[in-house]
Design a protein around this motif. Structure first.
Motif, PDB file in Angstrom:
ATOM      1  N   PHE A  50      49.902  42.121   9.579  1.00  0.00           N
ATOM      2  CA  PHE A  50      49.236  43.067  10.468  1.00  0.00           C
ATOM      3  C   PHE A  50      49.992  44.375  10.342  1.00  0.00           C
ATOM      4  CE2 PHE A  50      48.404  38.978  12.364  1.00  0.00           C
ATOM      5  CZ  PHE A  50      47.092  39.071  12.814  1.00  0.00           C
ATOM      6  N   LYS A  51      49.282  45.472  10.528  1.00  0.00           N
ATOM      7  CA  LYS A  51      49.906  46.791  10.495  1.00  0.00           C
ATOM      8  C   LYS A  51      49.321  47.603  11.641  1.00  0.00           C
ATOM      9  CE  LYS A  51      51.302  50.350   7.315  1.00  0.00           C
ATOM     10  NZ  LYS A  51      52.674  49.938   7.151  1.00  0.00           N
ATOM     11  N   ALA A  52      50.171  48.331  12.326  1.00  0.00           N
ATOM     12  CA  ALA A  52      49.729  49.218  13.401  1.00  0.00           C
ATOM     13  C   ALA A  52      50.505  50.524  13.278  1.00  0.00           C
ATOM     14  CB  ALA A  52      49.977  48.585  14.765  1.00  0.00           C
ATOM     15  N   SER A  53      49.853  51.618  13.642  1.00  0.00           N
ATOM     16  CA  SER A  53      50.515  52.927  13.663  1.00  0.00           C
ATOM     17  C   SER A  53      50.162  53.627  14.953  1.00  0.00           C
ATOM     18  CB  SER A  53      50.087  53.783  12.475  1.00  0.00           C
ATOM     19  OG  SER A  53      50.538  53.212  11.270  1.00  0.00           O
ATOM     20  N   ILE A  54      51.142  54.332  15.511  1.00  0.00           N
ATOM     21  CA  ILE A  54      50.949  55.086  16.747  1.00  0.00           C
ATOM     22  C   ILE A  54      51.654  56.433  16.614  1.00  0.00           C
ATOM     23  CG2 ILE A  54      50.774  53.030  18.212  1.00  0.00           C
ATOM     24  CD1 ILE A  54      53.711  53.600  19.091  1.00  0.00           C
ATOM     25  N   PRO A  55      51.265  57.402  17.445  1.00  0.00           N
ATOM     26  CA  PRO A  55      52.023  58.659  17.470  1.00  0.00           C
ATOM     27  C   PRO A  55      53.423  58.400  18.040  1.00  0.00           C
ATOM     28  CG  PRO A  55      49.928  58.882  18.632  1.00  0.00           C
ATOM     29  CD  PRO A  55      50.106  57.437  18.333  1.00  0.00           C
ATOM     30  N   ARG A  56      54.403  59.060  17.496  1.00  0.00           N
ATOM     31  CA  ARG A  56      55.765  58.949  18.057  1.00  0.00           C
ATOM     32  C   ARG A  56      55.796  59.603  19.431  1.00  0.00           C
ATOM     33  NH1 ARG A  56      60.482  58.328  14.714  1.00  0.00           N
ATOM     34  NH2 ARG A  56      61.516  59.530  16.301  1.00  0.00           N
ATOM     35  N   PRO A  57      56.561  59.048  20.373  1.00  0.00           N
ATOM     36  CA  PRO A  57      56.667  59.689  21.693  1.00  0.00           C
ATOM     37  C   PRO A  57      57.335  61.063  21.611  1.00  0.00           C
ATOM     38  CG  PRO A  57      58.069  57.731  21.558  1.00  0.00           C
ATOM     39  CD  PRO A  57      57.282  57.799  20.289  1.00  0.00           C
ATOM     40  N   ARG A  58      58.234  61.216  20.658  1.00  0.00           N
ATOM     41  CA  ARG A  58      58.876  62.499  20.360  1.00  0.00           C
ATOM     42  C   ARG A  58      58.920  62.626  18.842  1.00  0.00           C
ATOM     43  NH1 ARG A  58      60.161  64.555  24.910  1.00  0.00           N
ATOM     44  NH2 ARG A  58      61.076  63.342  26.562  1.00  0.00           N
ATOM     45  N   PHE A  59      58.706  63.810  18.330  1.00  0.00           N
ATOM     46  CA  PHE A  59      58.728  63.937  16.870  1.00  0.00           C
ATOM     47  C   PHE A  59      60.129  63.668  16.346  1.00  0.00           C
ATOM     48  CE2 PHE A  59      59.474  68.313  18.282  1.00  0.00           C
ATOM     49  CZ  PHE A  59      60.542  68.698  17.505  1.00  0.00           C
ATOM     50  N   GLN A  60      60.188  63.213  15.101  1.00  0.00           N
ATOM     51  CA  GLN A  60      61.462  62.862  14.469  1.00  0.00           C
ATOM     52  C   GLN A  60      62.391  64.068  14.464  1.00  0.00           C
ATOM     53  OE1 GLN A  60      61.193  61.871  10.338  1.00  0.00           O
ATOM     54  NE2 GLN A  60      63.207  60.938  10.271  1.00  0.00           N
ATOM     55  N   GLY A  61      63.610  63.863  14.971  1.00  0.00           N
ATOM     56  CA  GLY A  61      64.606  64.925  14.979  1.00  0.00           C
ATOM     57  C   GLY A  61      64.607  65.765  16.244  1.00  0.00           C
ATOM     58  N   ASP A  62      63.647  65.558  17.145  1.00  0.00           N
ATOM     59  CA  ASP A  62      63.645  66.260  18.428  1.00  0.00           C
ATOM     60  C   ASP A  62      64.969  65.967  19.136  1.00  0.00           C
ATOM     61  OD1 ASP A  62      61.696  67.538  20.650  1.00  0.00           O
ATOM     62  OD2 ASP A  62      62.928  65.963  21.590  1.00  0.00           O
ATOM     63  N   LEU A  63      65.463  66.898  19.921  1.00  0.00           N
ATOM     64  CA  LEU A  63      66.731  66.694  20.624  1.00  0.00           C
ATOM     65  C   LEU A  63      66.714  65.442  21.496  1.00  0.00           C
ATOM     66  CD1 LEU A  63      67.711  70.333  21.615  1.00  0.00           C
ATOM     67  CD2 LEU A  63      68.801  68.869  19.917  1.00  0.00           C
ATOM     68  N   LEU A  64      65.554  65.057  22.005  1.00  0.00           N
ATOM     69  CA  LEU A  64      65.454  63.873  22.866  1.00  0.00           C
ATOM     70  C   LEU A  64      65.024  62.616  22.105  1.00  0.00           C
ATOM     71  CD1 LEU A  64      63.863  65.555  26.011  1.00  0.00           C
ATOM     72  CD2 LEU A  64      66.270  64.996  25.600  1.00  0.00           C
ATOM     73  N   ASP A  65      64.943  62.701  20.794  1.00  0.00           N
ATOM     74  CA  ASP A  65      64.573  61.545  19.973  1.00  0.00           C
ATOM     75  C   ASP A  65      65.765  60.603  19.896  1.00  0.00           C
ATOM     76  OD1 ASP A  65      63.522  59.760  18.142  1.00  0.00           O
ATOM     77  OD2 ASP A  65      63.702  61.118  16.434  1.00  0.00           O
ATOM     78  N   SER A  66      65.595  59.377  20.404  1.00  0.00           N
ATOM     79  CA  SER A  66      66.710  58.426  20.437  1.00  0.00           C
ATOM     80  C   SER A  66      66.695  57.455  19.253  1.00  0.00           C
ATOM     81  CB  SER A  66      66.679  57.642  21.747  1.00  0.00           C
ATOM     82  OG  SER A  66      65.479  56.896  21.829  1.00  0.00           O
ATOM     83  N   ASP A  67      65.691  57.555  18.380  1.00  0.00           N
ATOM     84  CA  ASP A  67      65.593  56.650  17.229  1.00  0.00           C
ATOM     85  C   ASP A  67      64.997  57.424  16.058  1.00  0.00           C
ATOM     86  OD1 ASP A  67      65.381  54.521  15.498  1.00  0.00           O
ATOM     87  OD2 ASP A  67      63.849  53.466  16.648  1.00  0.00           O
ATOM     88  N   CYS A  68      65.836  58.185  15.391  1.00  0.00           N
ATOM     89  CA  CYS A  68      65.386  59.110  14.358  1.00  0.00           C
ATOM     90  C   CYS A  68      64.585  58.434  13.240  1.00  0.00           C
ATOM     91  CB  CYS A  68      66.592  59.831  13.770  1.00  0.00           C
ATOM     92  SG  CYS A  68      66.169  61.219  12.716  1.00  0.00           S
ATOM     93  N   HIS A  69      64.902  57.194  12.909  1.00  0.00           N
ATOM     94  CA  HIS A  69      64.209  56.499  11.819  1.00  0.00           C
ATOM     95  C   HIS A  69      63.085  55.579  12.304  1.00  0.00           C
ATOM     96  CE1 HIS A  69      66.963  58.088   8.889  1.00  0.00           C
ATOM     97  NE2 HIS A  69      67.962  57.743   9.688  1.00  0.00           N
ATOM     98  N   GLY A  70      62.941  55.445  13.629  1.00  0.00           N
ATOM     99  CA  GLY A  70      61.889  54.593  14.179  1.00  0.00           C
ATOM    100  C   GLY A  70      62.144  53.112  13.978  1.00  0.00           C
ATOM    101  N   GLY A  71      63.328  52.743  13.559  1.00  0.00           N
ATOM    102  CA  GLY A  71      63.628  51.362  13.204  1.00  0.00           C
ATOM    103  C   GLY A  71      63.923  50.430  14.358  1.00  0.00           C
ATOM    104  N   GLN A  72      63.974  50.939  15.590  1.00  0.00           N
ATOM    105  CA  GLN A  72      64.289  50.089  16.738  1.00  0.00           C
ATOM    106  C   GLN A  72      63.094  49.881  17.660  1.00  0.00           C
ATOM    107  OE1 GLN A  72      67.746  51.718  18.685  1.00  0.00           O
ATOM    108  NE2 GLN A  72      68.718  52.168  16.748  1.00  0.00           N
TER     109      GLN A  72
END
Length: 102
Positions: free
Chosen positions: A69-91
């Protein structure tokens, strides 16, 4: 009942560009893949609820040829935003592990 994390060989999340996350759920046998399909537990609506995004923004696919199965969603914060807590989306896959499958 079993949890998705017990049935799947791999559950992962990662960036799909700087503005989206993608989730892969892969199985090593047809029986477990079919069990998840038959349960109707994994869906576009569930992904929307788990990640608090409108269901219209969720892309969701079952890929029988790959037992995945594959799913995609918009990130809650764009990659690299100061408030981004998971830059690679791996968690971001963690909520998927405990989905109950009949």
């Amino acid at each position: 009942m079993a949890k998705l994390g017990e049935l799947a060989r791999l559950i992962r999340s990662k960036n799909a560009g700087p503005f989206n996350l993608t989730f892969d759920i892969m199985f090593d046998n047809k029986e477990n893949f079919q069990r998840v399909i038959d349960s109707n537990a994994l869906s576009r609506q569930l992904i929307a609820e788990l990640y608090q995004v409108p269901w219209e923004e969720v892309k969701f696919f079952a890929v029988p040829q790959a037992l995945a199965f594959k799913a995609s969603i918009p990130r809650p914060r764009f990659q690299g935003d100061l408030l981004d807590s998971d830059c690679h989306g791996g968690q971001q896959y963690a909520p998927l592990i405990d989905i109950e499958i009949r």
